[in-house]
Design a protein around this motif. Structure first.
Motif, mmCIF file in Angstrom:
data_model
loop_
_atom_site.group_PDB
_atom_site.id
_atom_site.type_symbol
_atom_site.label_atom_id
_atom_site.label_comp_id
_atom_site.label_asym_id
_atom_site.label_seq_id
_atom_site.Cartn_x
_atom_site.Cartn_y
_atom_site.Cartn_z
ATOM 1 N N ALA A 99 0.827 -1.209 0.000
ATOM 2 C CA ALA A 99 0.000 0.000 0.000
ATOM 3 C C ALA A 99 0.863 1.261 0.000
ATOM 4 C CB ALA A 99 -0.934 -0.006 1.209
ATOM 5 N N ILE A 102 2.316 1.840 -3.464
ATOM 6 C CA ILE A 102 1.320 2.285 -4.438
ATOM 7 C C ILE A 102 0.946 3.741 -4.226
ATOM 8 C CG2 ILE A 102 -1.115 2.001 -5.111
ATOM 9 C CD1 ILE A 102 -0.697 -1.022 -4.773
ATOM 10 N N THR A 124 -5.886 0.616 -1.740
ATOM 11 C CA THR A 124 -5.058 -0.440 -2.332
ATOM 12 C C THR A 124 -5.867 -1.719 -2.502
ATOM 13 O OG1 THR A 124 -3.060 0.508 -1.352
ATOM 14 C CG2 THR A 124 -2.964 -1.798 -2.035
ATOM 15 N N PRO A 137 -2.423 -5.676 1.069
ATOM 16 C CA PRO A 137 -1.860 -4.323 1.031
ATOM 17 C C PRO A 137 -0.805 -4.080 2.100
ATOM 18 C CG PRO A 137 -4.243 -4.230 0.773
ATOM 19 C CD PRO A 137 -3.905 -5.641 1.148
#
Length: 502
Positions: A99, A102, A124, A137
């Protein structure tokens, strides 16, 4: 297909000094379409991708987004415009979670500018559901497979609302099942309206995934075709400018004395009881599925990893285990699978990389005679048909195929009696593959013993005199060239008997 391309380049040109990398290149990417970019190493694919993503600025021509000319001053500009690139080797922060990777640079905040981890996790998780992937995540990026790392990169692109996804050799290090999963994700993105530019040396993937293909050669646009109107032979002709008379040229040889003998080599938990011989003048292939232990065996033979039991002999003499220096002194050379990490010093010059294995012969008292180093490098560059600007250029500026040639030159310069090559043509184009195959065949014809690890089954069948098939850390079969077929190799590689395979 929309008449208006999402992203287009028109008349693009780019030079680096006296080297013309791109000349009058045009390309159109449409929403909802996967479009392949094909060409040999050095054809200009990487330069074009870097121009599309703001790494390079074109000297001539223009980049258009929704029909409007844009001027990217850096990768951030391209990313903000909705262009994302997924490379063969993902670049994640290993100690951060999926997560966090990202959302990096766009992390949701609560009051007092504290990170809203719940929102980050939820966003996520939603992306993973959209991709149809079960990836936690909160899991750290360290330890993720290459396939999962690429999915994180794709999720990162989706989180920034990328409209154009560029995939540069994304399947080079993936297994068949991982590739199939990645293709499923790409199809889903295409169905949602994303434009996908797909770069791969695996021609079967281009025909499987893409509706159109643009071919570059020597930095120039050659053609844009519908894949339905082409076959692999026609695409190869566009890429190399000629027919490949024989991708696997094989010179007939008569095997001589045993050069490499391996007896009952064992590394607990990895491979067990491995025995085989390689004779002068023959190419022996180690085949098998990913994880069967092939690379681990050759690393133990060379001494990179120490075996728990067994013996290796070179020219009839026992080889001291766990010592690459002893292997080199005995005349063994190893071209590793990962040329960038283990085969080359990327920031070092081409000539210095070629000379690394022979520093003792290039000078004395720790001082290298530059004239000798340059002469040796120039000789091998000519013999292997290396394409380069200057030998003083860093290895990192070379295409993948030419980097592989530098690694081969480095080890062949030691004048070995046994050459071990691990995935010798992974990630290189069809033209260079033919050159590597021709070189290996010629070396064997000159009396060199070649041990080759390859996951490319046509390569195994086309180049090897004998095929040793591994299954779950053991030798499952030894198949002579005359009897080696895709069916016989895969039957042994999957641990099935002939009756079960039928």
């Amino acid at each position: 297909m929309n008449e208006q391309p999402v992203l287009a380049v028109r008349g693009l040109g780019k030079s680096f000094g006296a080297v013309r990398a791109l000349s009058d290149v045009s390309l159109r990417l449409y929403a909802g379409e996967a479009h392949a970019l094909a060409g040999e190493n050095g054809a200009g694919k990487s330069t074009l991708i870097k121009t599309l993503t703001g790494v390079h600025r074109p000297d001539t021509g223009e980049v258009l987004l929704d029909g409007v000319a844009v001027d990217f001053h850096g990768p951030a500009d391209a990313r903000d415009a909705g262009i994302a690139v997924i490379y063969q080797e993902p670049t994640l922060f290993p100690d951060l979670s999926v997560a966090e990777n990202i959302c990096m640079g766009r992390r949701p905040l609560r009051s007092l500018r504290r990170v809203d981890r719940s929102a980050e996790y939820a966003a996520t998780a939603a992306l993973m559901r959209r991709l149809g992937v079960a990836l936690d995540p909160d899991r750290p990026a360290r330890g993720l497979s290459i396939a999962d790392q690429q999915l994180v990169e794709i999720a990162k692109a989706l989180s920034s609302d990328a409209r154009v996804l560029i995939m540069d050799e994304p399947t080079a290090a993936l297994t068949g099942s991982e590739t199939a999963r990645l293709f499923g994700v790409v199809e889903a993105l295409r169905a949602e309206g994303a434009a996908v530019l797909f770069v791969s040396h695996r021609l079967e993937e281009i025909f499987r995934l893409c509706a159109r293909v643009t071919t570059l050669r020597d930095g120039r646009w050659i053609a844009t075709d519908r894949t339905a109107d082409l076959d692999e032979d026609a695409l190869v002709r566009r890429m190399v400018g000629r027919d490949l008379d024989e991708l696997y040229p094989k010179q007939p040889t008569e095997p001589g004395a045993v050069a490499l003998s391996v007896r009952r080599l064992t590394r607990e938990g990895v491979f067990r009881d491995i025995s085989f011989d390689v004779r002068r003048g023959e190419i022996v292939a180690l085949a098998g599925l990913v994880g069967a232990g092939r690379s681990e065996v050759v690393q133990a033979v060379f001494g990179v990893d120490r075996a728990d039991a067994g013996e290796v002999r070179v020219g009839g003499r026992p080889l001291r285990p766990g010592s690459p220096a002893a292997a080199m002194a005995a005349g063994v050379a190893l071209v590793p699978e990962d040329r960038r990490q283990r085969g080359l010093v990327m920031e070092m010059s081409i000539e210095r990389n070629i000379g690394l294995t022979g520093l003792g012969r290039l000078g004395r008292y720790g001082l290298v005679r530059r004239a000798l180093e340059h002469g040796r490098a120039a000789d091998w560059a000519a013999r292997l048909r290396l394409k380069y600007g200057r030998l003083s250029d860093p290895a990192e500026v070379l295409s993948g195929g030419n980097q592989q040639k530098v690694v081969l030159a480095k080890w062949l310069a030691t004048e070995p009696s046994v050459l071990i090559v691990d995935e010798p043509t992974r990630g290189i184009d069809v033209g260079t593959k033919a050159e590597v195959h021709r070189l290996l065949s010629a070396l064997a014809a000159d009396g060199l013993a070649v041990l080759m690890v390859s996951s490319d089954l046509p390569e195994v069948l086309g180049t090897a005199d004998r095929v040793l098939v591994m299954h779950e850390g053991r030798l499952a079969a030894e198949i002579p060239r005359a009897d080696a077929t895709e069916e016989s190799v895969m039957t042994a590689a999957t641990g099935r008997t002939g009756r079960e395979a039928a």
